[in-house]
Write an enzyme that holds these catalytic residues in place. Sequence first.
Site, PDB file in Angstrom:
ATOM      1  N   PRO A   9      -5.100 -83.558  87.326  1.00  0.00           N
ATOM      2  CA  PRO A   9      -6.455 -83.978  86.978  1.00  0.00           C
ATOM      3  C   PRO A   9      -7.013 -83.323  85.722  1.00  0.00           C
ATOM      4  O   PRO A   9      -6.772 -82.142  85.470  1.00  0.00           O
ATOM      5  CB  PRO A   9      -7.287 -83.571  88.200  1.00  0.00           C
ATOM      6  CG  PRO A   9      -6.446 -82.587  88.937  1.00  0.00           C
ATOM      7  CD  PRO A   9      -5.031 -82.962  88.658  1.00  0.00           C
ATOM      8  N   ASN A  10      -7.731 -84.142  84.977  1.00  0.00           N
ATOM      9  CA  ASN A  10      -8.464 -83.730  83.768  1.00  0.00           C
ATOM     10  C   ASN A  10      -7.580 -83.443  82.559  1.00  0.00           C
ATOM     11  O   ASN A  10      -8.096 -83.166  81.483  1.00  0.00           O
ATOM     12  CB  ASN A  10      -9.377 -82.517  84.054  1.00  0.00           C
ATOM     13  CG  ASN A  10     -10.436 -82.854  85.082  1.00  0.00           C
ATOM     14  OD1 ASN A  10     -11.139 -83.845  84.924  1.00  0.00           O
ATOM     15  ND2 ASN A  10     -10.516 -82.082  86.138  1.00  0.00           N
ATOM     16  N   ARG A  17     -12.196 -81.868  76.627  1.00  0.00           N
ATOM     17  CA  ARG A  17     -12.600 -80.799  77.554  1.00  0.00           C
ATOM     18  C   ARG A  17     -12.381 -79.412  76.927  1.00  0.00           C
ATOM     19  O   ARG A  17     -11.348 -79.171  76.296  1.00  0.00           O
ATOM     20  CB  ARG A  17     -11.834 -80.918  78.881  1.00  0.00           C
ATOM     21  CG  ARG A  17     -10.364 -80.530  78.774  1.00  0.00           C
ATOM     22  CD  ARG A  17      -9.583 -80.684  80.060  1.00  0.00           C
ATOM     23  NE  ARG A  17      -9.991 -79.786  81.124  1.00  0.00           N
ATOM     24  CZ  ARG A  17      -9.163 -79.334  82.081  1.00  0.00           C
ATOM     25  NH1 ARG A  17      -7.882 -79.690  82.091  1.00  0.00           N
ATOM     26  NH2 ARG A  17      -9.610 -78.547  83.017  1.00  0.00           N
ATOM     27  N   TYR A  22      -8.386 -75.291  75.746  1.00  0.00           N
ATOM     28  CA  TYR A  22      -7.229 -76.203  75.766  1.00  0.00           C
ATOM     29  C   TYR A  22      -6.858 -76.781  74.399  1.00  0.00           C
ATOM     30  O   TYR A  22      -5.875 -77.515  74.285  1.00  0.00           O
ATOM     31  CB  TYR A  22      -7.484 -77.343  76.764  1.00  0.00           C
ATOM     32  CG  TYR A  22      -7.725 -76.835  78.175  1.00  0.00           C
ATOM     33  CD1 TYR A  22      -6.688 -76.262  78.906  1.00  0.00           C
ATOM     34  CD2 TYR A  22      -8.985 -76.912  78.765  1.00  0.00           C
ATOM     35  CE1 TYR A  22      -6.903 -75.774  80.190  1.00  0.00           C
ATOM     36  CE2 TYR A  22      -9.212 -76.432  80.043  1.00  0.00           C
ATOM     37  CZ  TYR A  22      -8.171 -75.870  80.755  1.00  0.00           C
ATOM     38  OH  TYR A  22      -8.380 -75.388  82.020  1.00  0.00           O
ATOM     39  N   ASN A  73       2.228 -79.589  85.420  1.00  0.00           N
ATOM     40  CA  ASN A  73       0.960 -78.885  85.266  1.00  0.00           C
ATOM     41  C   ASN A  73       0.007 -79.556  86.249  1.00  0.00           C
ATOM     42  O   ASN A  73      -0.557 -80.611  85.962  1.00  0.00           O
ATOM     43  CB  ASN A  73       0.420 -78.996  83.843  1.00  0.00           C
ATOM     44  CG  ASN A  73      -0.895 -78.242  83.680  1.00  0.00           C
ATOM     45  OD1 ASN A  73      -1.497 -77.808  84.659  1.00  0.00           O
ATOM     46  ND2 ASN A  73      -1.339 -78.104  82.440  1.00  0.00           N
ATOM     47  N   ALA A  76      -6.148 -78.408  88.307  1.00  0.00           N
ATOM     48  CA  ALA A  76      -6.870 -77.680  89.355  1.00  0.00           C
ATOM     49  C   ALA A  76      -6.149 -77.727  90.705  1.00  0.00           C
ATOM     50  O   ALA A  76      -6.346 -76.839  91.555  1.00  0.00           O
ATOM     51  CB  ALA A  76      -8.279 -78.243  89.497  1.00  0.00           C
ATOM     52  N   GLU A  97       6.629 -74.790  86.419  1.00  0.00           N
ATOM     53  CA  GLU A  97       5.161 -74.901  86.416  1.00  0.00           C
ATOM     54  C   GLU A  97       4.650 -74.516  85.027  1.00  0.00           C
ATOM     55  O   GLU A  97       5.080 -73.502  84.471  1.00  0.00           O
ATOM     56  CB  GLU A  97       4.606 -73.927  87.463  1.00  0.00           C
ATOM     57  CG  GLU A  97       3.098 -73.805  87.480  1.00  0.00           C
ATOM     58  CD  GLU A  97       2.630 -72.627  88.356  1.00  0.00           C
ATOM     59  OE1 GLU A  97       3.461 -71.783  88.754  1.00  0.00           O
ATOM     60  OE2 GLU A  97       1.423 -72.559  88.624  1.00  0.00           O
ATOM     61  N   HIS A  99       1.107 -74.113  82.470  1.00  0.00           N
ATOM     62  CA  HIS A  99      -0.340 -74.123  82.228  1.00  0.00           C
ATOM     63  C   HIS A  99      -0.581 -73.902  80.750  1.00  0.00           C
ATOM     64  O   HIS A  99       0.026 -72.996  80.158  1.00  0.00           O
ATOM     65  CB  HIS A  99      -1.056 -73.048  83.054  1.00  0.00           C
ATOM     66  CG  HIS A  99      -0.863 -73.256  84.512  1.00  0.00           C
ATOM     67  ND1 HIS A  99      -1.524 -74.255  85.190  1.00  0.00           N
ATOM     68  CD2 HIS A  99      -0.024 -72.671  85.391  1.00  0.00           C
ATOM     69  CE1 HIS A  99      -1.122 -74.246  86.449  1.00  0.00           C
ATOM     70  NE2 HIS A  99      -0.205 -73.309  86.597  1.00  0.00           N
ATOM     71  N   ARG A 106      -7.887 -65.654  83.620  1.00  0.00           N
ATOM     72  CA  ARG A 106      -9.127 -66.405  83.844  1.00  0.00           C
ATOM     73  C   ARG A 106      -9.753 -66.061  85.209  1.00  0.00           C
ATOM     74  O   ARG A 106      -9.499 -65.003  85.757  1.00  0.00           O
ATOM     75  CB  ARG A 106      -8.847 -67.900  83.654  1.00  0.00           C
ATOM     76  CG  ARG A 106      -8.421 -68.212  82.206  1.00  0.00           C
ATOM     77  CD  ARG A 106      -8.138 -69.675  81.981  1.00  0.00           C
ATOM     78  NE  ARG A 106      -9.344 -70.493  82.144  1.00  0.00           N
ATOM     79  CZ  ARG A 106      -9.328 -71.819  82.255  1.00  0.00           C
ATOM     80  NH1 ARG A 106      -8.167 -72.474  82.223  1.00  0.00           N
ATOM     81  NH2 ARG A 106     -10.450 -72.490  82.387  1.00  0.00           N
TER      82      ARG A 106
HETATM   83  C1  DQA Z   1      -4.630 -75.623  83.712  1.00  0.00           C
HETATM   84  C2  DQA Z   1      -5.371 -74.438  84.334  1.00  0.00           C
HETATM   85  C3  DQA Z   1      -6.100 -74.866  85.604  1.00  0.00           C
HETATM   86  O1  DQA Z   1      -6.762 -73.752  86.181  1.00  0.00           O
HETATM   87  C4  DQA Z   1      -7.123 -75.924  85.286  1.00  0.00           C
HETATM   88  O2  DQA Z   1      -7.756 -76.370  86.468  1.00  0.00           O
HETATM   89  C5  DQA Z   1      -6.548 -77.068  84.531  1.00  0.00           C
HETATM   90  C6  DQA Z   1      -5.569 -76.787  83.476  1.00  0.00           C
HETATM   91  C7  DQA Z   1      -3.971 -75.268  82.378  1.00  0.00           C
HETATM   92  O3  DQA Z   1      -3.180 -76.064  81.895  1.00  0.00           O
HETATM   93  O4  DQA Z   1      -4.244 -74.201  81.805  1.00  0.00           O
HETATM   94  O5  DQA Z   1      -6.950 -78.210  84.707  1.00  0.00           O
HETATM   95  O6  DQA Z   1      -3.610 -76.019  84.601  1.00  0.00           O
END
Ligand code: DQA
Length: 141
Positions: A9-10, A17, A22, A73, A76, A97, A99, A106
């Site tokens: 998501p997102n 965002r 990011y 990735n 959240a 994984e 990020h 964070r």
């Molecule tokens: C994320 C880090 C997560 O905590 C966050 O909710 C994201 C992006 C990252 O790529 O740094 O949506 O996975």
Amino acid sequence: MKILVINGPNLNMLGIREKNIYGDKNYPALVKGIKAHAKEKGVKVTCYQSNYEGDIVTKIQKAYQKFDGIVINPGAYTHTSVAILDALKAVSIPTVEVHISKVDEREDFRQISFVRNYAFKTITGEGFNGYNMAIDAIIER
Ligand code: DQA
């Protein structure tokens, strides 16, 4: 070799965002970079993004015996989803994984990762390049 890259998501909101976290490049730019890297390395890559946990679970299930590696990735869902962890365990495909941000530095609620229980490697804070590093890690393995 076939690798499935999943973004949760997102991540479709990249470039809009929280640019200070990011960056200013968007999701199509991320996909373009991943595809170029995969081509260079001679691997086939499929990129998938969803804002829905169940859709991500289904995508992982459908990868069974079809993909040699998964780069994920979970956004959240990293911090909440036992269902995504269980799907990865079910298909038993080597997984990295990723990020984009330095999640370890964070908020406290980002310090839990369910998929980390299954992934053989975690890459954080490398920006978009983290996905390419994950592809390389799967190839090496
Ligand atoms: C994320 C880090 C997560 O905590 C966050 O909710 C994201 C992006 C990252 O790529 O740094 O949506 O996975």
